[in-house]
Design a protein around this motif. Structure first.
Motif, PDB file in Angstrom:
ATOM      1  N   SER A  76       1.007  -1.280   0.066  1.00  0.00           N
ATOM      2  CA  SER A  76      -0.190  -0.043  -0.150  1.00  0.00           C
ATOM      3  C   SER A  76       0.913   1.058   0.130  1.00  0.00           C
ATOM      4  N   LYS A  77       0.436   2.442  -0.195  1.00  0.00           N
ATOM      5  CA  LYS A  77       1.011   3.625  -0.165  1.00  0.00           C
ATOM      6  C   LYS A  77       1.766   3.741   1.267  1.00  0.00           C
ATOM      7  N   ASP A  78       1.015   3.428   2.250  1.00  0.00           N
ATOM      8  CA  ASP A  78       1.871   3.472   3.417  1.00  0.00           C
ATOM      9  C   ASP A  78       2.949   2.552   3.867  1.00  0.00           C
ATOM     10  N   ASP A  79       2.880   1.427   3.299  1.00  0.00           N
ATOM     11  CA  ASP A  79       3.832   0.289   3.332  1.00  0.00           C
ATOM     12  C   ASP A  79       5.168   0.992   2.577  1.00  0.00           C
ATOM     13  N   LEU A  80       4.840   1.501   1.133  1.00  0.00           N
ATOM     14  CA  LEU A  80       5.860   2.025   0.583  1.00  0.00           C
ATOM     15  C   LEU A  80       6.756   3.182   1.380  1.00  0.00           C
ATOM     16  N   ARG A  81       5.947   4.068   2.072  1.00  0.00           N
ATOM     17  CA  ARG A  81       6.450   4.970   2.802  1.00  0.00           C
ATOM     18  C   ARG A  81       7.386   4.521   3.898  1.00  0.00           C
ATOM     19  N   ASP A  82       7.013   3.436   4.499  1.00  0.00           N
ATOM     20  CA  ASP A  82       7.653   2.648   5.613  1.00  0.00           C
ATOM     21  C   ASP A  82       8.973   2.070   4.919  1.00  0.00           C
ATOM     22  N   HIS A  83       8.553   1.487   3.809  1.00  0.00           N
ATOM     23  CA  HIS A  83       9.891   0.770   3.532  1.00  0.00           C
ATOM     24  C   HIS A  83      11.097   1.686   2.686  1.00  0.00           C
ATOM     25  N   THR A  84      10.596   2.702   2.229  1.00  0.00           N
ATOM     26  CA  THR A  84      11.529   3.714   1.716  1.00  0.00           C
ATOM     27  C   THR A  84      12.018   4.812   2.620  1.00  0.00           C
ATOM     28  N   ARG A  85      11.478   4.946   3.718  1.00  0.00           N
ATOM     29  CA  ARG A  85      11.602   5.914   4.703  1.00  0.00           C
ATOM     30  C   ARG A  85      11.872   7.458   4.312  1.00  0.00           C
ATOM     31  N   ALA A  90       8.451   7.803  -2.070  1.00  0.00           N
ATOM     32  CA  ALA A  90       7.146   6.903  -1.905  1.00  0.00           C
ATOM     33  C   ALA A  90       6.110   7.324  -2.813  1.00  0.00           C
ATOM     34  N   ASN A  91       5.859   8.563  -2.741  1.00  0.00           N
ATOM     35  CA  ASN A  91       4.956   9.250  -3.806  1.00  0.00           C
ATOM     36  C   ASN A  91       5.546   9.002  -5.195  1.00  0.00           C
ATOM     37  N   VAL A  92       6.674   9.115  -5.483  1.00  0.00           N
ATOM     38  CA  VAL A  92       6.844   9.047  -7.059  1.00  0.00           C
ATOM     39  C   VAL A  92       6.692   7.729  -7.386  1.00  0.00           C
ATOM     40  N   ILE A  93       7.294   6.684  -6.497  1.00  0.00           N
ATOM     41  CA  ILE A  93       7.023   5.130  -6.953  1.00  0.00           C
ATOM     42  C   ILE A  93       5.421   4.693  -7.045  1.00  0.00           C
ATOM     43  N   TRP A  94       4.762   5.344  -5.966  1.00  0.00           N
ATOM     44  CA  TRP A  94       3.527   5.118  -5.904  1.00  0.00           C
ATOM     45  C   TRP A  94       2.880   5.520  -7.492  1.00  0.00           C
TER      46      TRP A  94
END
Length: 105
Positions: A76-85, A90-94
Motif C-alpha cells: 500500500s502507499k503507507d507500506d511504501l513510505r515505511d519501506h523507503t523511509r 514513496a509518492n514518486v514510486i506510487w
C-alpha cells in the motif's frame, strides 16, 4: 626467499568466461524488460531497474534489493513510505506504479 607464482597467460577480456553474458545483460537492461510485464511478474532485478529509472541514484533503491514484483504490487502507499523511509520517494514510486498499471490496462 619468497617465490611468487605468476600466471603464464593471464586471461584477456575476450577469453573471460563472463564475456558472452555481458552483452546479454546489457541488452536486457537497455530494453527495460519490466515495461511489458505485469508488476506481479517482475523479478528482483526488474524491480530494481524500475526503481532506478523512476528514482535514479536515490539511496532508497538499495532497500528493494530482495523485493519481487509480487511483493511490490501488494504494497500500500503507507507500506511504501515505511519501506523507503522517504515520503517523497514513496509518492514518486506510487505514482509510477499506478501510471504503469493504467498503461497495461
Amino acid at each position: 626467499r619468497i617465490k611468487v607464482k605468476r600466471r603464464r597467460n593471464p586471461p584477456t577480456p575476450r577469453s573471460a568466461p563472463w564475456r558472452p553474458l555481458a552483452g546479454m545483460v546489457a541488452a536486457m537492461g537497455a530494453a527495460g524488460t519490466w515495461r511489458g510485464k505485469a508488476i506481479a511478474e517482475w523479478s528482483n532485478a526488474e524491480v530494481r531497474e524500475f526503481l532506478e529509472s523512476s528514482l535514479p541514484g536515490h539511496p532508497c533503491v538499495a532497500g528493494f534489493q530482495h523485493t519481487s514484483g509480487r511483493v511490490l504490487s501488494s504494497f500500500s502507499k503507507d507500506d511504501l513510505r515505511d519501506h523507503t523511509r522517504d515520503e517523497e520517494a514513496a509518492n514518486v514510486i506510487w505514482a509510477e506504479l499506478r501510471r504503469g498499471e493504467e498503461k497495461r490496462a
